[in-house]
Design a protein around this motif. Structure first.
Motif, mmCIF file in Angstrom:
data_model
loop_
_atom_site.group_PDB
_atom_site.id
_atom_site.type_symbol
_atom_site.label_atom_id
_atom_site.label_comp_id
_atom_site.label_asym_id
_atom_site.label_seq_id
_atom_site.Cartn_x
_atom_site.Cartn_y
_atom_site.Cartn_z
ATOM 1 N N MET A 273 0.914 -1.237 0.555
ATOM 2 C CA MET A 273 0.169 0.209 0.066
ATOM 3 C C MET A 273 1.326 0.960 0.140
ATOM 4 O O MET A 273 1.951 1.090 0.468
ATOM 5 C CB MET A 273 -0.840 0.102 1.396
ATOM 6 C CG MET A 273 -1.940 -1.448 1.584
ATOM 7 S SD MET A 273 -2.323 -1.045 3.100
ATOM 8 C CE MET A 273 -1.820 -0.911 4.398
ATOM 9 N N PRO A 274 0.099 2.324 -0.310
ATOM 10 C CA PRO A 274 1.341 3.892 -0.304
ATOM 11 C C PRO A 274 1.313 4.265 1.206
ATOM 12 O O PRO A 274 0.345 3.316 1.804
ATOM 13 C CB PRO A 274 0.156 4.793 -1.611
ATOM 14 C CG PRO A 274 -0.730 4.270 -1.515
ATOM 15 C CD PRO A 274 -0.627 2.245 -0.915
ATOM 16 N N GLN A 275 1.956 4.789 1.164
ATOM 17 C CA GLN A 275 2.400 5.017 2.726
ATOM 18 C C GLN A 275 1.646 5.989 3.216
ATOM 19 O O GLN A 275 1.324 6.142 3.887
ATOM 20 C CB GLN A 275 3.700 5.636 2.841
ATOM 21 C CG GLN A 275 5.272 6.032 4.339
ATOM 22 C CD GLN A 275 5.842 6.978 4.153
ATOM 23 O OE1 GLN A 275 6.439 7.147 3.339
ATOM 24 N NE2 GLN A 275 6.363 6.980 6.037
ATOM 25 N N SER A 276 0.761 6.205 2.435
ATOM 26 C CA SER A 276 0.059 7.773 2.970
ATOM 27 C C SER A 276 -1.673 7.996 2.959
ATOM 28 O O SER A 276 -2.495 8.716 3.489
ATOM 29 C CB SER A 276 0.341 9.383 2.244
ATOM 30 O OG SER A 276 -0.363 9.461 0.443
ATOM 31 N N ILE A 277 -1.503 6.095 2.670
ATOM 32 C CA ILE A 277 -3.153 5.599 1.939
ATOM 33 C C ILE A 277 -3.418 6.202 3.493
ATOM 34 O O ILE A 277 -5.171 6.370 3.770
ATOM 35 C CB ILE A 277 -3.113 4.124 2.524
ATOM 36 C CG1 ILE A 277 -4.732 3.739 1.543
ATOM 37 C CG2 ILE A 277 -2.483 3.365 3.189
ATOM 38 C CD1 ILE A 277 -4.868 4.541 0.228
ATOM 39 N N ALA A 278 -3.260 6.476 4.826
ATOM 40 C CA ALA A 278 -4.565 6.459 5.677
ATOM 41 C C ALA A 278 -4.830 7.852 5.871
ATOM 42 O O ALA A 278 -5.745 8.294 6.945
ATOM 43 C CB ALA A 278 -3.052 5.682 7.404
ATOM 44 N N TYR A 279 -3.735 8.631 5.597
ATOM 45 C CA TYR A 279 -4.378 9.809 4.822
ATOM 46 C C TYR A 279 -5.867 10.207 4.065
ATOM 47 O O TYR A 279 -6.968 11.140 4.029
ATOM 48 C CB TYR A 279 -3.778 11.002 4.543
ATOM 49 C CG TYR A 279 -2.344 11.093 5.086
ATOM 50 C CD1 TYR A 279 -3.001 11.641 6.713
ATOM 51 C CD2 TYR A 279 -1.788 10.456 5.314
ATOM 52 C CE1 TYR A 279 -1.949 12.360 7.863
ATOM 53 C CE2 TYR A 279 -0.581 11.080 5.585
ATOM 54 C CZ TYR A 279 -0.874 11.649 6.918
ATOM 55 O OH TYR A 279 0.263 11.651 8.418
#
Length: 176
Positions: free
Chosen positions: A136-142
């Motif tokens: 997953m992309p690192q920033s997916i939690a945003y």
């Protein structure tokens, strides 16, 4: 006029659509919480029973927690079950109550817009960086933060419209 009076205003087509969106939002938040329990359960089982701790559980947990929190907060704005100074507003004169009830959604809209904007910026900034241990992309939690912030703006705007349409209260002399 209490918040309940505003909340029980006659529902139009927009209100029905927003109710459905809120229901879907709560469903997604509840599903994320359920997923969180499953992922953490697997993490504990894998670590302590089969002695093989998976690396993907931490980033998935962060994503699910962010989803549950963001969507739950947005739906709380729609149902008017968010943090607020309702006792303060209820203790004011009716003219000031109306002003406070109109300013409150504006503040929520501002906060939601800031959250949506900066979460979107952070999401786009880290899309090309992969998380260690998960595809997953690192920033997916945003992503859920951006969606939740946008929904907060939408739901608070509806609250503003309801507050502005609410009838004014007059005392017996007709003075506000």
């Amino acid at each position: 006029m209490s918040e309940d009076t505003i909340a029980t205003s006659p529902a139009g087509p927009l209100q029905h659509v927003l109710d459905r969106v809120s229901d879907l939002t709560i469903g997604a938040a509840a599903t994320a919480l359920l997923g969180l329990v499953v992922v953490q359960g697997w993490q504990v089982f894998a670590r302590y029973v089969i002695n093989n701790s998976p690396s993907w559980t931490e980033p998935v947990t962060v994503l699910l927690l962010s989803t549950a929190m963001s969507l739950g907060a947005a739906s709380g704005v729609h149902t008017n079950r968010h943090f607020g100074f309702f006792l303060l507003a209820d203790s004011l004169r009716p003219a000031l109550q109306r002003l406070v009830r109109a300013v409150s959604p504006l503040v929520i809209m501002l906060i939601g817009a800031v959250i949506a904007y900066w979460a979107g910026v952070l999401l786009l900034d880290g899309l090309d960086v992969r998380i260690a241990g998960a595809p997953m992309p690192q920033s997916i939690a945003y992503l859920p933060l951006a969606v939740g912030g946008g929904l907060m703006v939408l739901f608070a705007f509806n609250r503003l419209l309801l507050a502005l349409r609410a009838p004014s209260l007059f005392d017996a002399a007709g003075v506000r």
